[in-house]
Design an enzyme around this catalytic site. Sequence first.
Site, PDB file in Angstrom:
ATOM      1  N   SER A 170      42.327  39.034  16.994  1.00 45.24           N
ATOM      2  CA  SER A 170      41.601  40.283  17.224  1.00 45.24           C
ATOM      3  C   SER A 170      41.463  40.659  18.689  1.00 45.24           C
ATOM      4  O   SER A 170      41.505  41.832  19.034  1.00 45.24           O
ATOM      5  CB  SER A 170      40.224  40.206  16.569  1.00 45.24           C
ATOM      6  OG  SER A 170      39.530  39.062  17.008  1.00 45.24           O
ATOM      7  N   HIS A 190      43.634  42.497  11.253  1.00 43.53           N
ATOM      8  CA  HIS A 190      44.354  43.355  12.209  1.00 43.53           C
ATOM      9  C   HIS A 190      45.844  43.412  11.909  1.00 43.53           C
ATOM     10  O   HIS A 190      46.600  44.036  12.664  1.00 43.53           O
ATOM     11  CB  HIS A 190      44.137  42.847  13.641  1.00 43.53           C
ATOM     12  CG  HIS A 190      42.697  42.849  14.029  1.00 43.53           C
ATOM     13  ND1 HIS A 190      42.072  43.941  14.588  1.00 43.53           N
ATOM     14  CD2 HIS A 190      41.738  41.901  13.892  1.00 43.53           C
ATOM     15  CE1 HIS A 190      40.801  43.664  14.793  1.00 43.53           C
ATOM     16  NE2 HIS A 190      40.567  42.425  14.375  1.00 43.53           N
ATOM     17  N   LYS A 195      39.676  48.675   8.892  1.00 53.57           N
ATOM     18  CA  LYS A 195      40.447  48.935  10.117  1.00 53.57           C
ATOM     19  C   LYS A 195      41.581  49.915   9.791  1.00 53.57           C
ATOM     20  O   LYS A 195      41.338  51.124   9.762  1.00 53.57           O
ATOM     21  CB  LYS A 195      40.901  47.614  10.728  1.00 53.57           C
ATOM     22  CG  LYS A 195      39.671  46.695  11.002  1.00 53.57           C
ATOM     23  CD  LYS A 195      39.988  45.483  11.790  1.00 53.57           C
ATOM     24  CE  LYS A 195      38.876  44.448  11.800  1.00 53.57           C
ATOM     25  NZ  LYS A 195      37.578  44.877  12.302  1.00 53.57           N
TER      26      LYS A 195
HETATM   27  C1  PLP Z   1      39.994  38.843  12.423  1.00 54.18           C
HETATM   28  C2  PLP Z   1      38.829  39.532  11.808  1.00 54.18           C
HETATM   29  N1  PLP Z   1      38.392  39.123  10.613  1.00 54.18           N
HETATM   30  C3  PLP Z   1      37.358  39.717   9.999  1.00 54.18           C
HETATM   31  C4  PLP Z   1      36.699  40.771  10.580  1.00 54.18           C
HETATM   32  C5  PLP Z   1      35.535  41.370   9.872  1.00 54.18           C
HETATM   33  O1  PLP Z   1      35.917  42.498   9.162  1.00 54.18           O
HETATM   34  P1  PLP Z   1      34.842  43.630   8.835  1.00 54.18           P
HETATM   35  O2  PLP Z   1      34.681  44.441  10.077  1.00 54.18           O
HETATM   36  O3  PLP Z   1      35.438  44.381   7.698  1.00 54.18           O
HETATM   37  O4  PLP Z   1      33.586  42.928   8.481  1.00 54.18           O
HETATM   38  C6  PLP Z   1      37.133  41.247  11.832  1.00 54.18           C
HETATM   39  C7  PLP Z   1      36.533  42.389  12.535  1.00 54.18           C
HETATM   40  O5  PLP Z   1      35.542  42.906  12.475  1.00 54.18           O
HETATM   41  C8  PLP Z   1      38.206  40.607  12.463  1.00 54.18           C
HETATM   42  O6  PLP Z   1      38.610  40.996  13.668  1.00 54.18           O
END
Ligand code: PLP
Length: 384
Positions: free
Chosen positions: A178, A206, A236
């Site tokens: 990320s 991502h 996203k």
């Molecule tokens: C790699 C990763 N996994 C999980 C999440 C969590 O997803 P969400 O924003 O839908 O809770 C994020 C970002 O927020 C992320 O960057």
Amino acid sequence: MYKFFKEQLDSKIENHNLRTLREYCPLDAVRVKRDDKEYLMMASNNYLGLTFDTRVIEGALKGTQEYGTGSGGSRLVSGTFPLFTELENALAKFKNTEKALVFNTGYMANVGTISAIADKDTIIFSDALNHASIIDGCRLSRGTIKTYGHCDIDELKYLLKSVDRNTQKLIVTDGVFSMDGDIAPLDKLYELSREYNALLMVDDAHATGTIGNGHGTAAYFGLEKEVDIQLGTLSKSLGSVGGYVAANSTIIDYLVNTSRSFIFSTALSPADIGAALAALHVLESDISVLQRLHENVNYMADKLISMGINATNETPIFPILIGRNEDTLAVSEYLYESGIIGTAIRPPTVPIGESRIRLTVTAAHNKEQIDYVCQSLHNAMKQL
Ligand SMILES: Cc1ncc(COP(=O)(O)O)c(C=O)c1O
């Protein structure tokens, strides 16, 4: 009673590490307004720019009109509407797995999946730069966590070797990292997972909508049938909110029965699911969206490189490494004054001394905007 909290906040101010909320009013997928001034959003994860796509908005409206504003209950009690089944079937097909299960956020999907799959006797092998939601899931499982250096296959192999073959094991990694935008070596992780009898889980938050023709990391490596758990988010590239897990029937049925963040929370609203479903259809049927994203990624990378700024990723995430918090804030502020949102990312989101501006480009940006951002960044860095 409040002394402790005040001291903590003061220490954050001293270290240039205080977080505050800033309100922006979105005008479209890439422009926002604040105090009557317009800004270019270069910090969102709206990679396909679908949040204002008329087809996706229509999906959200249709969901609300048909099923109301809220789901009214958890999935197992009363909240599984036909839209959920439709979305889960579509996600399973898209990820080339037997089944999929929607969670309320990507965060909850990670926490709820890892803590259900791993117990106190499980050893979890986790990349050092994995997302906080993976780390929290590992902690909640009460399993033993062995962190290997970022994408360090040799260290992972060394750690796997040291564990009894019959011990339950899980290897877990971000697909696209990320804060760095690089891609996990999933092919090598897969080989190790089979050699050492470990489950393999990839977080495609991502990667979905960005690599593997939009299908994510397993598709990028041609391993959709092989990877045990493909997790992702609807928030996203898919322009909505929610998370999901795609896997074989045994894993999904197990999660339905054991995953606490799935079981003990009210299901998403029909608008969220309707939007995600429509966005998935767009991703699958309108190749121009993904093409535009890839064109913009390449264009921005070339532009930054021509200015002497390191940009080697294939993904829409451009980590502009600065180092010190105060310098990173200064660059972020310069961009802000230039009408660009480029948020300063500081510890604990990234390691101490590796603060950065995380710029992201989407399918909805145009070349003129990208030119302006790159030039402004170049100017901002010269000020340091
Ligand atoms: C790699 C990763 N996994 C999980 C999440 C969590 O997803 P969400 O924003 O839908 O809770 C994020 C970002 O927020 C992320 O960057």
